[in-house]
Design a protein around this motif. Structure first.
Motif, PDB file in Angstrom:
ATOM      1  N   SER A 127       5.305  20.059 -34.659  1.00  0.00           N
ATOM      2  CA  SER A 127       4.305  20.859 -33.947  1.00  0.00           C
ATOM      3  C   SER A 127       2.828  19.907 -34.019  1.00  0.00           C
ATOM      4  N   GLY A 128       3.023  18.628 -34.466  1.00  0.00           N
ATOM      5  CA  GLY A 128       2.009  17.871 -34.273  1.00  0.00           C
ATOM      6  C   GLY A 128       1.027  17.940 -35.463  1.00  0.00           C
ATOM      7  N   TYR A 129       1.976  18.040 -36.627  1.00  0.00           N
ATOM      8  CA  TYR A 129       1.351  18.192 -37.932  1.00  0.00           C
ATOM      9  C   TYR A 129       0.209  19.279 -38.137  1.00  0.00           C
ATOM     10  N   LYS A 130       0.564  20.273 -37.572  1.00  0.00           N
ATOM     11  CA  LYS A 130      -0.198  21.578 -37.941  1.00  0.00           C
ATOM     12  C   LYS A 130       0.297  22.406 -38.955  1.00  0.00           C
ATOM     13  N   MET A 131      -0.897  23.063 -39.612  1.00  0.00           N
ATOM     14  CA  MET A 131      -0.271  23.908 -40.636  1.00  0.00           C
ATOM     15  C   MET A 131       0.746  24.832 -40.370  1.00  0.00           C
ATOM     16  N   LEU A 132       1.517  25.184 -41.209  1.00  0.00           N
ATOM     17  CA  LEU A 132       2.598  26.176 -40.996  1.00  0.00           C
ATOM     18  C   LEU A 132       2.011  27.547 -41.317  1.00  0.00           C
ATOM     19  N   LEU A 133       2.175  28.392 -40.341  1.00  0.00           N
ATOM     20  CA  LEU A 133       2.033  29.831 -40.687  1.00  0.00           C
ATOM     21  C   LEU A 133       2.986  30.570 -40.912  1.00  0.00           C
ATOM     22  N   MET A 219       3.291  21.305 -15.853  1.00  0.00           N
ATOM     23  CA  MET A 219       3.128  19.825 -16.459  1.00  0.00           C
ATOM     24  C   MET A 219       1.880  19.686 -17.119  1.00  0.00           C
ATOM     25  N   ILE A 220       0.918  20.550 -17.151  1.00  0.00           N
ATOM     26  CA  ILE A 220      -0.180  20.402 -18.016  1.00  0.00           C
ATOM     27  C   ILE A 220      -0.130  20.857 -19.237  1.00  0.00           C
ATOM     28  N   ASN A 221       0.434  20.037 -20.225  1.00  0.00           N
ATOM     29  CA  ASN A 221       0.757  20.405 -21.712  1.00  0.00           C
ATOM     30  C   ASN A 221      -0.025  19.684 -22.616  1.00  0.00           C
ATOM     31  N   GLU A 222      -0.103  20.288 -23.834  1.00  0.00           N
ATOM     32  CA  GLU A 222      -0.937  19.860 -24.917  1.00  0.00           C
ATOM     33  C   GLU A 222      -0.135  18.451 -25.422  1.00  0.00           C
ATOM     34  N   LYS A 223      -0.722  17.441 -25.785  1.00  0.00           N
ATOM     35  CA  LYS A 223       0.324  16.212 -26.414  1.00  0.00           C
ATOM     36  C   LYS A 223       0.282  16.511 -27.553  1.00  0.00           C
ATOM     37  N   ARG A 224       1.428  16.091 -28.183  1.00  0.00           N
ATOM     38  CA  ARG A 224       1.756  16.431 -29.762  1.00  0.00           C
ATOM     39  C   ARG A 224       1.372  15.194 -30.369  1.00  0.00           C
ATOM     40  N   LYS A 225       0.574  15.498 -31.676  1.00  0.00           N
ATOM     41  CA  LYS A 225      -0.091  14.503 -32.279  1.00  0.00           C
ATOM     42  C   LYS A 225       0.892  13.922 -33.271  1.00  0.00           C
ATOM     43  N   THR A 226       0.948  12.607 -33.352  1.00  0.00           N
ATOM     44  CA  THR A 226       1.801  11.819 -34.530  1.00  0.00           C
ATOM     45  C   THR A 226       1.137  11.625 -35.466  1.00  0.00           C
ATOM     46  N   LEU A 227       2.010  11.425 -36.597  1.00  0.00           N
ATOM     47  CA  LEU A 227       1.374  11.100 -38.100  1.00  0.00           C
ATOM     48  C   LEU A 227       0.350   9.873 -37.888  1.00  0.00           C
ATOM     49  N   SER A 228       0.629   8.729 -37.348  1.00  0.00           N
ATOM     50  CA  SER A 228      -0.209   7.584 -36.983  1.00  0.00           C
ATOM     51  C   SER A 228      -1.556   8.104 -36.398  1.00  0.00           C
ATOM     52  N   GLU A 229      -1.584   9.046 -35.496  1.00  0.00           N
ATOM     53  CA  GLU A 229      -2.806   9.545 -34.802  1.00  0.00           C
ATOM     54  C   GLU A 229      -3.441  10.299 -35.663  1.00  0.00           C
ATOM     55  N   LEU A 230      -2.758  11.061 -36.493  1.00  0.00           N
ATOM     56  CA  LEU A 230      -3.419  12.033 -37.462  1.00  0.00           C
ATOM     57  C   LEU A 230      -4.444  11.229 -38.379  1.00  0.00           C
ATOM     58  N   LEU A 231      -3.802  10.041 -38.903  1.00  0.00           N
ATOM     59  CA  LEU A 231      -4.415   9.472 -40.020  1.00  0.00           C
ATOM     60  C   LEU A 231      -5.468   8.283 -39.302  1.00  0.00           C
ATOM     61  N   ASN A 237      -8.912  12.295 -45.003  1.00  0.00           N
ATOM     62  CA  ASN A 237      -8.591  13.642 -44.998  1.00  0.00           C
ATOM     63  C   ASN A 237      -7.062  14.012 -44.032  1.00  0.00           C
ATOM     64  N   GLY A 238      -6.720  13.163 -43.303  1.00  0.00           N
ATOM     65  CA  GLY A 238      -5.506  13.620 -42.557  1.00  0.00           C
ATOM     66  C   GLY A 238      -4.420  13.278 -43.306  1.00  0.00           C
ATOM     67  N   ALA A 239      -4.413  12.136 -44.388  1.00  0.00           N
ATOM     68  CA  ALA A 239      -3.344  11.977 -45.393  1.00  0.00           C
ATOM     69  C   ALA A 239      -3.392  12.919 -46.390  1.00  0.00           C
ATOM     70  N   LEU A 240      -4.458  13.681 -46.976  1.00  0.00           N
ATOM     71  CA  LEU A 240      -4.668  14.605 -47.760  1.00  0.00           C
ATOM     72  C   LEU A 240      -4.053  15.735 -47.350  1.00  0.00           C
ATOM     73  N   PHE A 241      -4.388  16.199 -46.032  1.00  0.00           N
ATOM     74  CA  PHE A 241      -3.903  17.605 -45.288  1.00  0.00           C
ATOM     75  C   PHE A 241      -2.347  17.402 -45.268  1.00  0.00           C
ATOM     76  N   ALA A 242      -1.675  16.337 -44.691  1.00  0.00           N
ATOM     77  CA  ALA A 242      -0.360  16.159 -44.755  1.00  0.00           C
ATOM     78  C   ALA A 242       0.360  16.187 -46.024  1.00  0.00           C
ATOM     79  N   MET A 243      -0.197  15.799 -47.090  1.00  0.00           N
ATOM     80  CA  MET A 243       0.221  15.506 -48.412  1.00  0.00           C
ATOM     81  C   MET A 243       0.240  17.019 -48.933  1.00  0.00           C
TER      82      MET A 243
END
Length: 369
Positions: A127-133, A219-231, A237-243
């Motif tokens: 999901s691109g490291y989004k919060m699970l609902l 073809m116009i789609n949202e790009k999935r964020k990777t962990l390195s991009e989040l960090l 803050n990105g590391a805290l969120f993922a943790m």
């Protein structure tokens, strides 16, 4: 199967109401909380899976042409379905394991919790490291506000500083010789491109043109964020969120692992599970306020509701042993004795206490996973 899908799509309201009614009736089945009765739980699981599949079909009804979605929508839809099916099956697994293997049922519960954790971790990544609902059962389609703002700024910057910006700036000054020359070249290029496109598509069949019109918007789609991009984007803050999300996902598995080692009556699993929940929630809260404003995590409306839901799940610690045996059960029994003389209220209180004690005897009903 396609005919059944069409029927479900046409009668979605009826199917939804029927599924809710059938699941409600399962609580009235005889021997509902008997450790040796597998039949009622098997019926409940079957109806639950049937309802889950129908809901999945309804949610994936055909979208209008030109619908733009995330590039991971199709691949991610299987994960919520698998999580929902596992949650429907886990009670049957617990009851059957307790009937045939006794206290060794925790080995089977560990397997189911491990499967759910792995699926949720995969969903979190895809999901691109989004919060699970709702534990991953509800797709998180909300777009990050920071990403939207940055894209808007980038789009405005491209329009202002792109290859045609010089032409646009000089277009409003007709007395500028260089501007008139560039405008003429730009108009010539646009006309040539239009003619080329018209000539190349004039021989296509209407079917091919229709397929192109349908395919191009998708073809116009949202790009999935990777962990390195989040960090790199959010830093600490990105590391805290993922943790924090990983702690929330793995907390049930940690809990049952300690139950198998120390027993359900020990305070150690209860305290460790509560500590993991508290730590994970605290980390998520700090990821919102820590550091610079551009590095902070901004939660959407559904994500804020999810955080409130997770806090409400802490009430389940009142139903988990050994806290329930030492404190909660005594309060329930005293309340029942106090209200017993009242005709209708006493009867309802007795049934509520009976349901709570029966639900407390099953791990899957109070797991919060």
């Amino acid at each position: 199967m396609e005919a059944y899908k069409q029927w479900v799509w046409r009668n979605r309201e009826y199917v939804h109401s029927l599924g809710s009614f059938a699941n409600g009736l399962t609580w009235l089945l005889p021997e509902k909380f008997s450790a040796s009765e597998i039949g009622p739980e098997a019926v409940t699981a079957f109806l639950g899976i049937f309802t889950t599949i129908n809901e999945h079909i309804i949610e994936n009804a055909p979208k209008p042409r030109g619908h733009v979605g995330s590039s991971d929508t199709n691949s991610s839809l299987s994960y919520p379905l698998l999580i929902a099916i596992l949650k429907d099956l886990e009670t049957v697994v617990e009851v059957a394991a307790e009937h045939f293997y006794g206290d060794k049922k925790w080995n089977f519960i560990i397997v189911t919790e491990a499967m759910k954790s792995l699926i949720r971790l995969a969903l979190f990544r895809n999901s691109g490291y989004k919060m699970l609902l709702q534990g991953g059962e509800t797709p998180n389609d909300e777009k990050d506000s920071n990403q939207t703002e940055s894209q808007n700024r980038a789009g405005n910057s491209d329009r202002n500083h792109g290859p045609h910006s010089f032409v646009n700036q000089n277009h409003h000054n007709p007395w500028n010789m260089e501007g008139r020359a560039m405008s003429a070249l730009n108009s010539f290029g646009q006309n040539a491109r239009t003619r080329t496109t018209t000539a190349s598509t004039s021989g296509w069949s209407p079917r091919v043109q229709h397929q192109q019109a349908v395919i191009e918007p998708t073809m116009i789609n949202e790009k999935r964020k990777t962990l390195s991009e989040l960090l790199s984007e959010k830093g600490v803050n990105g590391a805290l969120f993922a943790m924090g999300e990983v702690l929330f996902i793995t907390r049930p598995l940690i809990y049952v692992l300690f139950i198998r080692k120390y027993g359900i009556r020990s305070w150690i699993p209860w305290a460790i599970s509560l500590s993991v929940d508290t730590l994970g929630m605290g980390i998520l809260a700090n990821s919102k306020w820590w550091g610079e404003k551009s590095k902070q995590i901004h939660f959407s409306g559904p994500e804020k509701d999810e955080l409130r839901r997770r806090k409400l799940l802490w009430a389940l610690y009142l139903m988990r042993d050994p806290f329930f045996t030492k404190y909660t059960r005594q309060k329930l029994e005293s309340s029942q004795k106090t209200l017993e003389p009242i005709p209708l209220i006493g009867f309802l209180t007795e049934k509520i206490v009976e349901l709570l004690e029966g639900a407390q005897s099953r791990y899957t009903y109070i797991s919060g996973s």
